[in-house]
Design an enzyme around this catalytic site. Structure first.
Site, PDB file in Angstrom:
ATOM      1  N   GLU A 175      -4.757   2.866  -8.426  1.00  0.00           N
ATOM      2  CA  GLU A 175      -4.097   4.100  -7.976  1.00  0.00           C
ATOM      3  C   GLU A 175      -2.999   4.504  -8.952  1.00  0.00           C
ATOM      4  O   GLU A 175      -2.235   3.660  -9.419  1.00  0.00           O
ATOM      5  CB  GLU A 175      -3.503   3.899  -6.575  1.00  0.00           C
ATOM      6  CG  GLU A 175      -4.583   3.825  -5.494  1.00  0.00           C
ATOM      7  CD  GLU A 175      -4.046   3.534  -4.095  1.00  0.00           C
ATOM      8  OE1 GLU A 175      -4.586   4.107  -3.139  1.00  0.00           O
ATOM      9  OE2 GLU A 175      -3.107   2.728  -3.967  1.00  0.00           O
ATOM     10  N   SER A 178      -0.640   6.474  -7.940  1.00  0.00           N
ATOM     11  CA  SER A 178       0.550   6.635  -7.107  1.00  0.00           C
ATOM     12  C   SER A 178       1.280   5.307  -6.921  1.00  0.00           C
ATOM     13  O   SER A 178       0.680   4.234  -7.000  1.00  0.00           O
ATOM     14  CB  SER A 178       0.140   7.177  -5.740  1.00  0.00           C
ATOM     15  OG  SER A 178      -0.823   6.332  -5.151  1.00  0.00           O
ATOM     16  N   GLU A 237       9.440   0.780  -7.042  1.00  0.00           N
ATOM     17  CA  GLU A 237       8.607   0.555  -8.225  1.00  0.00           C
ATOM     18  C   GLU A 237       7.202   0.189  -7.759  1.00  0.00           C
ATOM     19  O   GLU A 237       7.001  -0.267  -6.639  1.00  0.00           O
ATOM     20  CB  GLU A 237       9.159  -0.607  -9.049  1.00  0.00           C
ATOM     21  CG  GLU A 237      10.667  -0.532  -9.225  1.00  0.00           C
ATOM     22  CD  GLU A 237      11.088  -0.701 -10.665  1.00  0.00           C
ATOM     23  OE1 GLU A 237      10.287  -1.229 -11.454  1.00  0.00           O
ATOM     24  OE2 GLU A 237      12.224  -0.303 -10.987  1.00  0.00           O
ATOM     25  N   LYS A 238       6.265   0.353  -8.671  1.00  0.00           N
ATOM     26  CA  LYS A 238       4.872   0.143  -8.304  1.00  0.00           C
ATOM     27  C   LYS A 238       4.588  -1.341  -8.046  1.00  0.00           C
ATOM     28  O   LYS A 238       3.815  -1.691  -7.165  1.00  0.00           O
ATOM     29  CB  LYS A 238       3.978   0.677  -9.435  1.00  0.00           C
ATOM     30  CG  LYS A 238       2.634   1.156  -8.938  1.00  0.00           C
ATOM     31  CD  LYS A 238       1.904   1.987  -9.990  1.00  0.00           C
ATOM     32  CE  LYS A 238       0.443   2.079  -9.634  1.00  0.00           C
ATOM     33  NZ  LYS A 238      -0.358   2.767 -10.630  1.00  0.00           N
ATOM     34  N   VAL A 239       5.200  -2.200  -8.854  1.00  0.00           N
ATOM     35  CA  VAL A 239       5.012  -3.640  -8.681  1.00  0.00           C
ATOM     36  C   VAL A 239       6.378  -4.255  -8.385  1.00  0.00           C
ATOM     37  O   VAL A 239       7.334  -4.018  -9.131  1.00  0.00           O
ATOM     38  CB  VAL A 239       4.423  -4.274  -9.957  1.00  0.00           C
ATOM     39  CG1 VAL A 239       4.213  -5.769  -9.751  1.00  0.00           C
ATOM     40  CG2 VAL A 239       3.119  -3.587 -10.332  1.00  0.00           C
TER      41      VAL A 239
END
Lengths: 324, 324
Positions: B131, B133, B319-321
């Protein structure tokens, strides 16, 4: 003075009532290893505390809200428990009475009164802490302590010294002025309570108290879970309350992370961890941490309600006993 | 167009990717009966869904957030599981990698990529739904469906027809206009999501999506628990979203109770139940209810974010991770 404040201040006396209740029942009841706990609202958060204490002491405890136990229990891992402990201050909550009929095993009722619950149960732990307030405060702490004593005795451990625990709560209540000042000084517009293990249900109960008394945006998460998305809501209008029993570097980093977002942090622990607000609690057995932290979060909700012009004695839309 | 909206709209395609991932792994892996699930944030809510599906299909599943598993597991009833299923979209979340080392048993990683998680695990279910997003949307639904297929196959049940399920999600997405209109028309200032059993983790995920995308006051409770104190916050500025798979009279009463407090209710179910807003979903196997309801609550969070002038593609402070 509000009835609710009077009830919170009765915590030390509640601990002694809890001890009496434990002493009345201890010859009659020995708790088994595998126990299912159930309650609604505050009593469900109490059921989570009791399940956690059971696991920590070597038994097997799980907790379910009454309505989930009645209507959706096939989705939960219920391991042939030997006893259901059903919790209700009034002993008249519709869902808790329904939940007792779900499994054909022995039942223990934990309540403040001779009630339908206590009569329906095989055993009753009646903690004589009736409350004039709609919301549960010192009775919650007393119920927890009374049952914890029974659990220790049943599992061959020495019960805690109730006089000493009562004194500890008296010391904790001396922070009332500090909490009132915090609430006066910092008009936070939401609050996040964090706790791990046995302190997670305390965080949940804090969230509920804030909602009931102050009709206020409050949240609760397992300590480090909050970084996974939830923390987005914390900014310079937010108070983050961290309940910590065994502080290490991640806790300090978490304080800094929230401060970086502009939030203010209140730490309730043995160390200050760089927070703006700090309430030191005595180093106690971890299973006593709920007893020494509950009065603090109850006072915080109470003073926030007063500050917001709410009447904590008659919360909007709520009744003392929830029926269907 | 926002990346997040594109991702949500990919749900039907995600179901087909989920099926491919299931077909790649099904010869290699047969799931055991007793499984521990773990994840953080959305992935923890997914772990709750998978544990519930496991219990509903006759196994024994429990779910814990990674950090609780690492730091406080003595408080939880963990019944000598035969497998840990560790979930992380990126496969790089610090806590999930730590959690895998906690018990010396077989590990299955559920992730979108070849990653540290997939390499560390004995088995990897890699669902090819990357993704753009920050927030998880269609990958969440795809992960759930892929694992559900594996669970059914492992427990000797026929897997669902993926083409048909994909079509169901396509139908569900046709409600996008209705949801946008609801959000335009009613500027609610908080939202409560309610679900019982398998729909409770969907309610939790809805609460989180709303927080991440719209930085907004959102709550989630087991359906009938909400009456026990929490409902005090619902008034004429509130939207209550009820996810119902098997409606009966208590649901109708609950709708009326919220309406009596001034709140508006949106029902997602096979019946309208007297609500202001209603999204009919097809009558499906209860374990497919998450698949047909998740896109709706994701769209609701997305449009609320847009309405509030937020950018759902780059949520504040996230944050994404998530690493330590």
């Amino acid at each position: 003075m509000h009835a609710t404040l009077k009830e919170i201040r009765k915590t030390p006396e509640g601990i002694l009532k809890a001890q009496e209740a434990f002493e009345r029942i201890k010859e009659e009841v020995t708790l088994p290893r595998n126990i299912l706990y159930t309650g609604c609202g505050s009593s469900h958060f109490l059921s989570q505390l009791l399940a956690m204490a059971t696991n920590a002491l070597g038994g097997k405890g799980i907790a379910l809200p009454c309505s989930e136990l009645v209507y959706s229990r096939n989705y939960y891992a219920i391991n042939s428990p030997e006893l259901i402990v059903a919790i209700s201050r009034s002993g008249e909550t519709t869902e808790v009475l329904k939940a007792m009929d779900v499994l054909n095993i022995k039942k223990l009722g934990l309540t403040a009164y001779e009630s339908t619950l206590s009569k329906k149960a095989d055993y009753a732990l009646i903690v004589d802490t009736p409350e004039d307030s709609v919301v549960m405060t010192h009775s919650f702490t007393a119920f927890y302590f009374s049952y914890l004593q029974l659990l220790r005795e049943s599992y061959g451990l020495q019960a805690f010294n109730a006089e000493e625990v009562s004194r500890l709560t008296r010391d904790v209540l001396k922070n009332e002025g500090y909490i009132r000042e915090l609430v006066d000084e910092f008009e936070f517009s939401n609050v996040i309570f964090l706790g791990s293990g046995i302190l997670y249900p305390v965080a949940l109960e804090a969230m509920l108290k804030m909602k009931e008394m102050a009709i206020f945006w409050s949240e609760a998460y397992p300590m480090f879970e909050v970084r996974h998305g939830f923390k987005s809501i914390a900014d310079d209008n937010s108070l983050v309350v961290m309940l910590v029993s065994d502080p290490f570097e991640w806790h300090e980093k978490l304080v800094q992370e929230f401060q970086g977002q502009g939030a203010k942090v209140m730490v309730i622990s043995e160390k200050e961890l760089g927070s703006e607000y700090y309430l030191q609690v005595a180093k106690v057995d971890e299973l006593l941490m709920p007893v020494v932290t509950l009065p603090i979060i109850q006072l915080l909700a109470y003073y926030k309600a007063v500050k917001r012009g709410m009447n904590p004695d008659s919360p909007r839309f709520l009744e003392k006993v929830v029926r269907w």
